[in-house]
Design a protein around this motif. Structure first.
Motif, PDB file in Angstrom:
ATOM      1  N   GLY A   1       0.795  -1.217   0.000  1.00  0.00           N
ATOM      2  CA  GLY A   1       0.000   0.000   0.000  1.00  0.00           C
ATOM      3  C   GLY A   1       0.826   1.265   0.000  1.00  0.00           C
ATOM      4  N   TRP A   2       2.091   1.174  -0.406  1.00  0.00           N
ATOM      5  CA  TRP A   2       2.951   2.349  -0.464  1.00  0.00           C
ATOM      6  C   TRP A   2       2.768   3.102  -1.771  1.00  0.00           C
ATOM      7  CZ3 TRP A   2       7.927  -0.746   1.044  1.00  0.00           C
ATOM      8  CH2 TRP A   2       7.835  -1.148   2.377  1.00  0.00           C
ATOM      9  N   LEU A   3       2.475   2.360  -2.834  1.00  0.00           N
ATOM     10  CA  LEU A   3       2.261   2.935  -4.161  1.00  0.00           C
ATOM     11  C   LEU A   3       0.930   2.458  -4.712  1.00  0.00           C
ATOM     12  CD1 LEU A   3       5.659   2.473  -6.070  1.00  0.00           C
ATOM     13  CD2 LEU A   3       4.697   4.607  -5.257  1.00  0.00           C
ATOM     14  N   TRP A   4       0.336   3.282  -5.555  1.00  0.00           N
ATOM     15  CA  TRP A   4      -0.854   2.895  -6.308  1.00  0.00           C
ATOM     16  C   TRP A   4      -0.478   3.031  -7.778  1.00  0.00           C
ATOM     17  CZ3 TRP A   4      -3.697   5.622  -9.901  1.00  0.00           C
ATOM     18  CH2 TRP A   4      -4.888   5.015 -10.302  1.00  0.00           C
ATOM     19  N   LYS A   5      -0.699   1.979  -8.533  1.00  0.00           N
ATOM     20  CA  LYS A   5      -0.343   1.971  -9.957  1.00  0.00           C
ATOM     21  C   LYS A   5      -1.610   2.039 -10.799  1.00  0.00           C
ATOM     22  CE  LYS A   5       1.886  -1.063 -13.284  1.00  0.00           C
ATOM     23  NZ  LYS A   5       2.546  -2.353 -13.427  1.00  0.00           N
ATOM     24  N   HIS A   6      -1.601   2.925 -11.755  1.00  0.00           N
ATOM     25  CA  HIS A   6      -2.733   3.075 -12.667  1.00  0.00           C
ATOM     26  C   HIS A   6      -2.857   1.838 -13.549  1.00  0.00           C
ATOM     27  CE1 HIS A   6      -5.061   4.751 -16.086  1.00  0.00           C
ATOM     28  NE2 HIS A   6      -5.673   5.378 -15.108  1.00  0.00           N
ATOM     29  N   GLU A   7      -4.074   1.541 -13.984  1.00  0.00           N
ATOM     30  CA  GLU A   7      -4.335   0.354 -14.812  1.00  0.00           C
ATOM     31  C   GLU A   7      -3.519   0.358 -16.095  1.00  0.00           C
ATOM     32  OE1 GLU A   7      -7.460   2.522 -14.338  1.00  0.00           O
ATOM     33  OE2 GLU A   7      -7.152   1.781 -12.305  1.00  0.00           O
ATOM     34  N   SER A   8      -3.247   1.536 -16.625  1.00  0.00           N
ATOM     35  CA  SER A   8      -2.483   1.627 -17.876  1.00  0.00           C
ATOM     36  C   SER A   8      -1.006   1.313 -17.656  1.00  0.00           C
ATOM     37  CB  SER A   8      -2.619   3.031 -18.472  1.00  0.00           C
ATOM     38  OG  SER A   8      -1.974   3.978 -17.633  1.00  0.00           O
ATOM     39  N   GLY A   9      -0.546   1.409 -16.424  1.00  0.00           N
ATOM     40  CA  GLY A   9       0.851   1.145 -16.110  1.00  0.00           C
ATOM     41  C   GLY A   9       1.778   2.307 -16.421  1.00  0.00           C
ATOM     42  N   THR A  10       1.224   3.473 -16.769  1.00  0.00           N
ATOM     43  CA  THR A  10       2.057   4.603 -17.150  1.00  0.00           C
ATOM     44  C   THR A  10       2.475   5.482 -15.978  1.00  0.00           C
ATOM     45  OG1 THR A  10       0.115   5.947 -17.652  1.00  0.00           O
ATOM     46  CG2 THR A  10       1.115   4.708 -19.477  1.00  0.00           C
TER      47      THR A  10
ATOM     48  N   VAL B   1       2.368   6.023 -11.355  1.00  0.00           N
ATOM     49  CA  VAL B   1       2.057   5.581  -9.997  1.00  0.00           C
ATOM     50  C   VAL B   1       1.785   6.815  -9.148  1.00  0.00           C
ATOM     51  CG1 VAL B   1       3.421   3.462 -10.106  1.00  0.00           C
ATOM     52  CG2 VAL B   1       4.487   5.559  -9.299  1.00  0.00           C
ATOM     53  N   ARG B   2       1.201   6.594  -7.994  1.00  0.00           N
ATOM     54  CA  ARG B   2       1.018   7.652  -7.001  1.00  0.00           C
ATOM     55  C   ARG B   2       1.485   7.132  -5.657  1.00  0.00           C
ATOM     56  NH1 ARG B   2      -4.861   9.058  -8.880  1.00  0.00           N
ATOM     57  NH2 ARG B   2      -4.395  10.672 -10.375  1.00  0.00           N
ATOM     58  N   LEU B   3       2.140   7.973  -4.899  1.00  0.00           N
ATOM     59  CA  LEU B   3       2.484   7.614  -3.538  1.00  0.00           C
ATOM     60  C   LEU B   3       1.230   7.705  -2.691  1.00  0.00           C
ATOM     61  CD1 LEU B   3       5.397   8.505  -4.626  1.00  0.00           C
ATOM     62  CD2 LEU B   3       5.880   8.835  -2.224  1.00  0.00           C
ATOM     63  N   THR B   4       0.947   6.684  -1.939  1.00  0.00           N
ATOM     64  CA  THR B   4      -0.179   6.713  -1.028  1.00  0.00           C
ATOM     65  C   THR B   4       0.249   7.426   0.251  1.00  0.00           C
ATOM     66  OG1 THR B   4       0.416   4.631   0.003  1.00  0.00           O
ATOM     67  CG2 THR B   4      -1.039   4.517  -1.934  1.00  0.00           C
ATOM     68  N   GLN B   5      -0.687   7.644   1.144  1.00  0.00           N
ATOM     69  CA  GLN B   5      -0.338   8.274   2.406  1.00  0.00           C
ATOM     70  C   GLN B   5       0.651   7.415   3.187  1.00  0.00           C
ATOM     71  OE1 GLN B   5      -1.224  11.453   3.177  1.00  0.00           O
ATOM     72  NE2 GLN B   5       0.326  11.177   4.771  1.00  0.00           N
ATOM     73  N   ALA B   6       0.453   6.109   3.150  1.00  0.00           N
ATOM     74  CA  ALA B   6       1.392   5.203   3.835  1.00  0.00           C
ATOM     75  C   ALA B   6       2.792   5.333   3.236  1.00  0.00           C
ATOM     76  CB  ALA B   6       0.909   3.769   3.734  1.00  0.00           C
ATOM     77  N   GLY B   7       2.871   5.506   1.932  1.00  0.00           N
ATOM     78  CA  GLY B   7       4.159   5.678   1.276  1.00  0.00           C
ATOM     79  C   GLY B   7       4.808   7.015   1.632  1.00  0.00           C
ATOM     80  N   LYS B   8       4.009   8.056   1.724  1.00  0.00           N
ATOM     81  CA  LYS B   8       4.533   9.371   2.107  1.00  0.00           C
ATOM     82  C   LYS B   8       4.985   9.360   3.565  1.00  0.00           C
ATOM     83  CE  LYS B   8       1.549  11.816  -1.113  1.00  0.00           C
ATOM     84  NZ  LYS B   8       0.358  12.660  -1.240  1.00  0.00           N
ATOM     85  N   ASP B   9       4.282   8.617   4.397  1.00  0.00           N
ATOM     86  CA  ASP B   9       4.635   8.553   5.819  1.00  0.00           C
ATOM     87  C   ASP B   9       5.986   7.905   6.058  1.00  0.00           C
ATOM     88  OD1 ASP B   9       2.269   9.811   6.414  1.00  0.00           O
ATOM     89  OD2 ASP B   9       1.225   7.970   7.040  1.00  0.00           O
ATOM     90  N   MET B  10       6.465   7.115   5.109  1.00  0.00           N
ATOM     91  CA  MET B  10       7.776   6.500   5.237  1.00  0.00           C
ATOM     92  C   MET B  10       8.886   7.540   5.311  1.00  0.00           C
ATOM     93  SD  MET B  10       7.517   3.388   2.488  1.00  0.00           S
ATOM     94  CE  MET B  10       9.207   2.867   2.746  1.00  0.00           C
ATOM     95  N   PHE B  11       8.640   8.716   4.740  1.00  0.00           N
ATOM     96  CA  PHE B  11       9.660   9.747   4.658  1.00  0.00           C
ATOM     97  C   PHE B  11       9.339  10.970   5.511  1.00  0.00           C
ATOM     98  CE2 PHE B  11       9.688   7.264   0.780  1.00  0.00           C
ATOM     99  CZ  PHE B  11      11.009   6.896   0.722  1.00  0.00           C
ATOM    100  N   ALA B  12       8.379  10.812   6.400  1.00  0.00           N
ATOM    101  CA  ALA B  12       7.995  11.943   7.269  1.00  0.00           C
ATOM    102  C   ALA B  12       8.985  12.151   8.381  1.00  0.00           C
ATOM    103  CB  ALA B  12       6.615  11.689   7.863  1.00  0.00           C
TER     104      ALA B  12
END
Length: 87
Positions: free
Chosen positions: A65-74, A76-87
């Motif tokens: 749940g750190w990244l969300w990948k679009h169906e097209s594969g082009t 990704v988005r950082l999720t909140q859990a992914g952003k929290d890794m670098f807080a």
């Protein structure tokens, strides 16, 4: 007898964390989108990861749940859990 050195990103956990580090350092374009080539090229060329290590790391980052990948594969988005890794 020849010995093979251990690969830096053979562990999917290490590869996923490196991909997250790269993705966090990339300036998102619109709506928090990070183009996939902005993370795969540095991982493969600059950091010496292999395509299979990249795939394993990306899959693990998405499963955790750190990244969300679009169906097209082009992109990704950082999720909140992914952003929290670098807080």
């Amino acid at each position: 007898m020849k010995f093979v050195n251990a690969r830096a990103y053979a562990d999917p956990e290490v590869a996923a964390r490196k991909l997250m580090e790269i993705a966090f350092g990339v300036e998102p374009v619109q709506d928090g989108r990070v183009h996939i080539e902005k993370i795969n090229w540095p991982f493969l060329s600059e950091f010496g990861g292999s395509p299979s290590e990249y795939k394993a790391g990306l899959t693990l980052a998405i499963e955790r749940g750190w990244l969300w990948k679009h169906e097209s594969g082009t992109f990704v988005r950082l999720t909140q859990a992914g952003k929290d890794m670098f807080a």
